[in-house]
Design a protein around this motif. Structure first.
Motif, PDB file in Angstrom:
ATOM      1  N   TYR A  77      -4.890   2.822  -1.288  1.00 57.18           N
ATOM      2  CA  TYR A  77      -3.730   2.778  -1.994  1.00 57.18           C
ATOM      3  C   TYR A  77      -2.684   3.212  -1.932  1.00 57.18           C
ATOM      4  N   VAL A  78      -2.168   4.512  -1.115  1.00 60.71           N
ATOM      5  CA  VAL A  78      -1.475   5.006   0.053  1.00 60.71           C
ATOM      6  C   VAL A  78      -0.735   4.682   1.302  1.00 60.71           C
ATOM      7  N   ASP A  79      -1.737   3.094   1.592  1.00 62.91           N
ATOM      8  CA  ASP A  79      -1.333   2.347   2.741  1.00 62.91           C
ATOM      9  C   ASP A  79      -1.365   1.475   2.026  1.00 62.91           C
ATOM     10  N   LYS A  80      -1.851   0.762   1.058  1.00 62.52           N
ATOM     11  CA  LYS A  80      -0.786  -0.903   0.703  1.00 62.52           C
ATOM     12  C   LYS A  80       1.101  -0.186   0.488  1.00 62.52           C
ATOM     13  N   VAL A  81       0.763   0.849  -0.275  1.00 62.42           N
ATOM     14  CA  VAL A  81       2.164   1.987  -0.452  1.00 62.42           C
ATOM     15  C   VAL A  81       2.814   1.499   0.884  1.00 62.42           C
ATOM     16  N   ILE A  82       2.744   2.585   1.541  1.00 62.38           N
ATOM     17  CA  ILE A  82       3.445   2.863   2.435  1.00 62.38           C
ATOM     18  C   ILE A  82       3.650   1.173   3.408  1.00 62.38           C
ATOM     19  N   GLN A  83       3.061   0.345   3.340  1.00 67.09           N
ATOM     20  CA  GLN A  83       3.220  -0.974   3.502  1.00 67.09           C
ATOM     21  C   GLN A  83       3.792  -1.614   2.848  1.00 67.09           C
ATOM     22  N   SER A  84       3.896  -1.687   2.039  1.00 69.44           N
ATOM     23  CA  SER A  84       5.557  -2.189   0.941  1.00 69.44           C
ATOM     24  C   SER A  84       6.556  -2.028   1.133  1.00 69.44           C
ATOM     25  N   THR A  85       7.263  -0.139   1.898  1.00 73.66           N
ATOM     26  CA  THR A  85       7.907  -0.322   3.152  1.00 73.66           C
ATOM     27  C   THR A  85       8.775   0.137   1.346  1.00 73.66           C
ATOM     28  N   PRO A  86       8.669   1.256   0.147  1.00 72.60           N
ATOM     29  CA  PRO A  86       9.328   1.102  -1.093  1.00 72.60           C
ATOM     30  C   PRO A  86      10.676   1.718  -0.226  1.00 72.60           C
ATOM     31  N   GLU A  87      11.550   2.114  -1.661  1.00 76.14           N
ATOM     32  CA  GLU A  87      12.461   2.433  -1.103  1.00 76.14           C
ATOM     33  C   GLU A  87      12.183   4.289  -1.127  1.00 76.14           C
ATOM     34  N   ALA A  88      13.404   4.908  -0.604  1.00 75.60           N
ATOM     35  CA  ALA A  88      12.815   6.530   0.129  1.00 75.60           C
ATOM     36  C   ALA A  88      12.316   6.849  -1.342  1.00 75.60           C
ATOM     37  N   GLU A  89      13.031   7.118  -2.460  1.00 79.94           N
ATOM     38  CA  GLU A  89      13.017   7.521  -3.549  1.00 79.94           C
ATOM     39  C   GLU A  89      11.556   7.305  -3.704  1.00 79.94           C
ATOM     40  N   LEU A  90      10.897   6.341  -4.261  1.00 75.99           N
ATOM     41  CA  LEU A  90      10.020   6.414  -4.657  1.00 75.99           C
ATOM     42  C   LEU A  90       8.864   6.166  -3.932  1.00 75.99           C
ATOM     43  N   LEU A  91       8.666   6.605  -2.346  1.00 74.46           N
ATOM     44  CA  LEU A  91       7.477   6.981  -1.911  1.00 74.46           C
ATOM     45  C   LEU A  91       7.302   7.436  -2.186  1.00 74.46           C
ATOM     46  N   MET A  92       7.455   8.912  -2.913  1.00 75.63           N
ATOM     47  CA  MET A  92       6.842  10.542  -3.648  1.00 75.63           C
ATOM     48  C   MET A  92       5.905  10.242  -4.818  1.00 75.63           C
ATOM     49  N   PRO A  93       6.606   9.427  -6.163  1.00 78.49           N
ATOM     50  CA  PRO A  93       5.665   9.090  -7.339  1.00 78.49           C
ATOM     51  C   PRO A  93       5.005   8.042  -6.920  1.00 78.49           C
ATOM     52  N   LEU A  94       5.210   6.804  -6.005  1.00 82.17           N
ATOM     53  CA  LEU A  94       4.200   6.156  -5.880  1.00 82.17           C
ATOM     54  C   LEU A  94       3.157   6.874  -5.024  1.00 82.17           C
ATOM     55  N   ILE A  95       3.157   7.261  -4.062  1.00 84.22           N
ATOM     56  CA  ILE A  95       2.506   8.265  -3.495  1.00 84.22           C
ATOM     57  C   ILE A  95       1.211   9.227  -3.855  1.00 84.22           C
ATOM     58  N   ALA A  96       1.729  10.273  -4.845  1.00 87.00           N
ATOM     59  CA  ALA A  96       1.773  10.456  -6.255  1.00 87.00           C
ATOM     60  C   ALA A  96       0.245  10.555  -7.277  1.00 87.00           C
TER      61      ALA A  96
END
Length: 333
Positions: free
Chosen positions: A205-224
């Motif tokens: 799931y973390v890989d899919k989050v990174i591949q989706s190129t979210p905004e910088a402020e969303l990266l931490m909550p999505l991976i968390a």
């Protein structure tokens, strides 16, 4: 039992149509392995969740046959109907089903029939479930049902997961981080109240989050949300430190390239190299790579060469490999 050994064992029992129960904690890939086996064998696959059924659903619904003047049972449409001669009937999360539903599965599992229905001869039954210690909602499996299976317990393995991740193109920063922190592949504590925790599945799931190129402020909550706040913060800090890497294309062209001093960057670089090089890579590319690998710290150089050899890359045919061996032979014993 590690994933590759589990897969091999399951494959053998599927061929012999021996009922099998695959135990393991959540998120380590039990269902994925069974699905892969069906795909590789080119046979059917039906994923049936008994926890969603009532006891009567498995047996079917009775109706009155006017011609025969008797009540008969209409088998459920979700069971194999013979249109595919071979396949795997996968009873996932079997031990989360209510005891009465488990009891209704007795006859299907042992006798390969229930009511008016008979499982096609070419179909195998594989079940899976979490252990009672895994904080899931499970029912203790009755002894008569347990005795109808061969039981295997599966565990995660960082080395095997790394090779799989490289073959699947998982983000190099994830592979590099878990190479440096293999214990972080699976961090499940049955006593913890945290909803998110690290498993092989959640790292995907973390890989899919990174591949989706979210905004910088969303990266931490999505991976968390996938692996938990503490580990997400550690991973992102590690990823930021490893972001300055040499140009891999320049390395493979034989151009002069710097060697990272940061161990985090070296782990990411090693993952990128192993993912990029394969059996079809030209000899001149391999010669350039070996020349660069001789500049790396010994442990990283040996790790990359061993990974490439495991993937069948014939480094031994390169002239630079002889030089590499002389330099690092003392680490290969």
């Amino acid at each position: 039992m590690k994933p590759l050994e589990t897969k091999l064992a399951v494959s053998h029992l599927v061929d012999e149509k021996v009922p099998l129960f695959l135990w393991g904690p959540p998120g380590i890939g039990k269902s994925s392995i069974v699905r892969q086996i069906a795909g590789e064998k080119g046979i059917g696959f039906i994923d049936l969740r008994l926890s969603l059924l009532d006891p009567t659903d498995l047996r079917g619904i009775p109706f009155f046959d006017q011609r025969a003047r008797k009540a008969v049972w209409a088998p459920p449409a979700f069971l194999p109907d013979g249109s595919e001669p071979e396949g795997i009937l996968f009873l996932d999360e079997l031990n989360t089903a209510a005891p009465m539903v488990q009891a209704s599965a007795y006859q299907l599992i042992l006798d390969r029939r229930i009511g008016e229905y008979t499982l096609p001869e070419g179909w195998a039954i594989v079940a899976a479930g979490n252990r009672e210690s895994d904080r899931g909602v499970v029912y203790r499996m009755p002894a008569p049902l347990a005795n109808r299976f061969v039981h295997l317990e599966m565990e995660s393995d960082p080395g095997q997961w790394r090779r799989w991740a490289l073959s699947q193109g998982i983000d190099a920063s994830i592979v590099g981080f878990l190479s440096a922190r293999p214990d972080a592949l699976f961090l499940f504590d049955a006593k913890s109240s945290h909803r998110s925790f690290a498993t092989p599945r959640s790292w995907e799931y973390v890989d899919k989050v990174i591949q989706s190129t979210p905004e910088a402020e969303l990266l931490m909550p999505l991976i968390a949300g996938a692996i938990g706040e503490e580990l997400a913060a550690e991973f992102l800090s590690w990823r930021a430190a490893a972001s300055e890497l040499p140009d891999l294309d320049a390395i493979l062209r034989g151009e002069d390239a710097v060697v990272p001093e940061n161990p985090n960057a070296l782990h990411v670089l090693a993952s990128m190299i192993v993912r990029r090089i394969d059996r079809e890579s030209p000899k001149e590319v391999l010669e350039s790579l070996l020349a660069y690998l001789m500049k790396l710290p010994p442990e990283f150089s040996v790790m990359v060469v061993k990974e490439l050899q495991h993937e069948g890359v014939l480094l031994e045919k390169c002239e630079n490999f002889k030089v590499w061996i002389r330099k690092f032979a003392h680490l290969l014993a």
